[in-house]
Enzyme design. Sequence first.
Site, PDB file in Angstrom:
ATOM      1  N   TYR A  60      -8.381  14.984  -7.787  1.00 25.14           N
ATOM      2  CA  TYR A  60      -7.482  14.137  -8.598  1.00 25.14           C
ATOM      3  C   TYR A  60      -6.470  15.032  -9.327  1.00 25.14           C
ATOM      4  CZ  TYR A  60      -5.982  10.793 -12.196  1.00 25.14           C
ATOM      5  OH  TYR A  60      -5.235   9.997 -13.026  1.00 25.14           O
ATOM      6  N   LYS A  71      -2.288  15.177  -9.054  1.00 21.30           N
ATOM      7  CA  LYS A  71      -1.372  14.969 -10.180  1.00 21.30           C
ATOM      8  C   LYS A  71      -0.490  16.208 -10.426  1.00 21.30           C
ATOM      9  CE  LYS A  71      -2.440  10.693 -11.140  1.00 21.30           C
ATOM     10  NZ  LYS A  71      -1.440   9.616 -10.972  1.00 21.30           N
ATOM     11  N   SER A 101      -0.393  12.802 -15.189  1.00 22.28           N
ATOM     12  CA  SER A 101      -1.639  12.761 -15.973  1.00 22.28           C
ATOM     13  C   SER A 101      -1.779  14.072 -16.736  1.00 22.28           C
ATOM     14  CB  SER A 101      -2.840  12.607 -15.027  1.00 22.28           C
ATOM     15  OG  SER A 101      -4.072  12.750 -15.705  1.00 22.28           O
ATOM     16  N   ASP A 131       0.895  -1.154   0.000  1.00 22.20           N
ATOM     17  CA  ASP A 131       0.000   0.000   0.000  1.00 22.20           C
ATOM     18  C   ASP A 131       0.935   1.206   0.000  1.00 22.20           C
ATOM     19  OD1 ASP A 131      -1.576   2.209   0.624  1.00 22.20           O
ATOM     20  OD2 ASP A 131      -2.975   1.015   1.803  1.00 22.20           O
TER      21      ASP A 131
HETATM   22  N1  LIG Z   1      -6.473   5.497 -17.096  1.00 19.24           N
HETATM   23  C1  LIG Z   1      -6.223   6.771 -17.418  1.00 19.24           C
HETATM   24  O1  LIG Z   1      -6.895   7.361 -18.278  1.00 19.24           O
HETATM   25  C2  LIG Z   1      -5.114   7.527 -16.752  1.00 19.24           C
HETATM   26  C3  LIG Z   1      -4.823   8.803 -17.235  1.00 19.24           C
HETATM   27  C4  LIG Z   1      -3.817   9.531 -16.641  1.00 19.24           C
HETATM   28  C5  LIG Z   1      -3.090   8.993 -15.595  1.00 19.24           C
HETATM   29  N2  LIG Z   1      -3.402   7.753 -15.143  1.00 19.24           N
HETATM   30  C6  LIG Z   1      -2.609   7.248 -14.022  1.00 19.24           C
HETATM   31  O2  LIG Z   1      -2.007   6.037 -14.398  1.00 19.24           O
HETATM   32  C7  LIG Z   1      -1.738   5.249 -13.246  1.00 19.24           C
HETATM   33  C8  LIG Z   1      -2.229   3.843 -13.480  1.00 19.24           C
HETATM   34  O3  LIG Z   1      -3.639   3.900 -13.639  1.00 19.24           O
HETATM   35  P1  LIG Z   1      -4.473   2.869 -14.547  1.00 19.24           P
HETATM   36  O4  LIG Z   1      -5.248   3.678 -15.506  1.00 19.24           O
HETATM   37  O5  LIG Z   1      -3.603   1.775 -15.014  1.00 19.24           O
HETATM   38  O6  LIG Z   1      -5.527   2.403 -13.441  1.00 19.24           O
HETATM   39  P2  LIG Z   1      -5.827   0.986 -12.793  1.00 19.24           P
HETATM   40  O7  LIG Z   1      -6.929   1.266 -11.837  1.00 19.24           O
HETATM   41  O8  LIG Z   1      -6.005  -0.028 -13.852  1.00 19.24           O
HETATM   42  O9  LIG Z   1      -4.475   0.661 -12.016  1.00 19.24           O
HETATM   43  C9  LIG Z   1      -4.123   1.312 -10.822  1.00 19.24           C
HETATM   44  C10 LIG Z   1      -3.462   0.274  -9.924  1.00 19.24           C
HETATM   45  O10 LIG Z   1      -3.042   0.936  -8.726  1.00 19.24           O
HETATM   46  C11 LIG Z   1      -3.330   0.063  -7.645  1.00 19.24           C
HETATM   47  N3  LIG Z   1      -3.458   0.828  -6.395  1.00 19.24           N
HETATM   48  C12 LIG Z   1      -4.472   1.647  -6.027  1.00 19.24           C
HETATM   49  N4  LIG Z   1      -4.241   2.125  -4.793  1.00 19.24           N
HETATM   50  C13 LIG Z   1      -3.060   1.603  -4.374  1.00 19.24           C
HETATM   51  C14 LIG Z   1      -2.305   1.715  -3.180  1.00 19.24           C
HETATM   52  N5  LIG Z   1      -2.723   2.472  -2.146  1.00 19.24           N
HETATM   53  N6  LIG Z   1      -1.145   1.054  -3.109  1.00 19.24           N
HETATM   54  C15 LIG Z   1      -0.714   0.263  -4.135  1.00 19.24           C
HETATM   55  N7  LIG Z   1      -1.395   0.109  -5.276  1.00 19.24           N
HETATM   56  C16 LIG Z   1      -2.557   0.766  -5.398  1.00 19.24           C
HETATM   57  C17 LIG Z   1      -4.627  -0.629  -8.028  1.00 19.24           C
HETATM   58  O11 LIG Z   1      -4.819  -1.824  -7.292  1.00 19.24           O
HETATM   59  C18 LIG Z   1      -4.441  -0.847  -9.517  1.00 19.24           C
HETATM   60  O12 LIG Z   1      -3.874  -2.098  -9.827  1.00 19.24           O
HETATM   61  C19 LIG Z   1      -2.423   5.970 -12.090  1.00 19.24           C
HETATM   62  O13 LIG Z   1      -1.484   6.747 -11.364  1.00 19.24           O
HETATM   63  C20 LIG Z   1      -3.399   6.894 -12.789  1.00 19.24           C
HETATM   64  O14 LIG Z   1      -3.738   8.031 -12.009  1.00 19.24           O
HETATM   65  C21 LIG Z   1      -4.386   7.003 -15.697  1.00 19.24           C
END
Ligand SMILES: NC(=O)c1ccc[n+]([C@@H]2O[C@H](COP(=O)([O-])OP(=O)(O)OC[C@H]3O[C@@H](n4cnc5c(N)ncnc54)[C@H](O)[C@@H]3O)[C@@H](O)[C@H]2O)c1
Length: 261
Positions: free
Chosen positions: A156, A160, A143, A63
């Site tokens: 959010y 970021k 992001s 975590d």
């Molecule tokens: N999906 C999008 O459009 C997008 C856009 C910009 C940025 N992001 C960023 O990309 C990163 C990955 O996101 P994603 O889209 O793959 O989402 P996702 O939800 O598929 O993956 C996020 C992962 O983080 C894990 N997680 C959450 N809280 C946690 C904690 N406290 N400790 C450890 N692990 C934890 C979750 O279990 C999950 O596996 C994130 O930082 C997200 O903010 C995503």
Amino acid sequence: MPDLRDKSIVITGAAGGIGAAIARALAADGAFITVADLSLDAAGKVAGEITAAGGKAIAAAVDVRERAQVRAMIDRAVEAFGRLDVLFNNAGVAQTKPFLDITEADWRFVTDVNALGVLIGMQEAVTTFRRQGGGGKIVNTASIAGKQGYEPLAHYSASKFAVVAMTQACARAFGKEGITANAFCPGVVATPMWDTIDKGFRDSGLTHNVNEAFDTFAAGAVLGRPSRPDDLVGVARYLASSDSDFMTGQSLLVDGGMVFV
Ligand SMILES: NC(=O)c1ccc[n+]([C@@H]2O[C@H](COP(=O)([O-])OP(=O)(O)OC[C@H]3O[C@@H](n4cnc5c(N)ncnc54)[C@H](O)[C@@H]3O)[C@@H](O)[C@H]2O)c1
């Protein structure tokens, strides 16, 4: 090919979405991957796929809000692979709430994972890099919301922007020790996170149909489609490899052309 062979790379939030795509790709490049996530089982599945494909990976439960767990995650990577070369602070959570409805608890939940988690990750990585004699790379997932504030994602977006700020601060603090810190900024990526965001839009009455918010946001990309997790592999590979050795403090937009700054 990038020189990732035998590099020890830890990726948080790597049980799915963007993190898992990066883990699989960098393992195929020859890196040793520590797949870290909240659930050891889920992380173990990705690590298992990598090993089944001939790569090297272990799973770690973490975590990212808990310093002792982050410390243990890095120690486990060092124990398994001899050192830490790159830490990807990729774990994150999203929540959609109209601006006036964001509560203190919402703020703390989102910023604790996305901002405090990244601070702790960077601090513990630097401690390890110093023990190893210096050098090392930190790559944070920011992001487009780290470059612009979006109305129903204010907390959010703030979290970021914090990632972008801490990336710059860390780069300034440790550059003389050969430690670099960079970030990449995805746009609208088809992962479980967007299911949460899309549902939040509907629950708040801002949209009515499944994927309406996703499609509306994704339509802003000049390259004409939403992102897939694999679209972030190239920038991740670059920032983890020596090709980016003379770059630090940067947050690169890889969003299909949504935000131009
Ligand atoms: N999906 C999008 O459009 C997008 C856009 C910009 C940025 N992001 C960023 O990309 C990163 C990955 O996101 P994603 O889209 O793959 O989402 P996702 O939800 O598929 O993956 C996020 C992962 O983080 C894990 N997680 C959450 N809280 C946690 C904690 N406290 N400790 C450890 N692990 C934890 C979750 O279990 C999950 O596996 C994130 O930082 C997200 O903010 C995503």
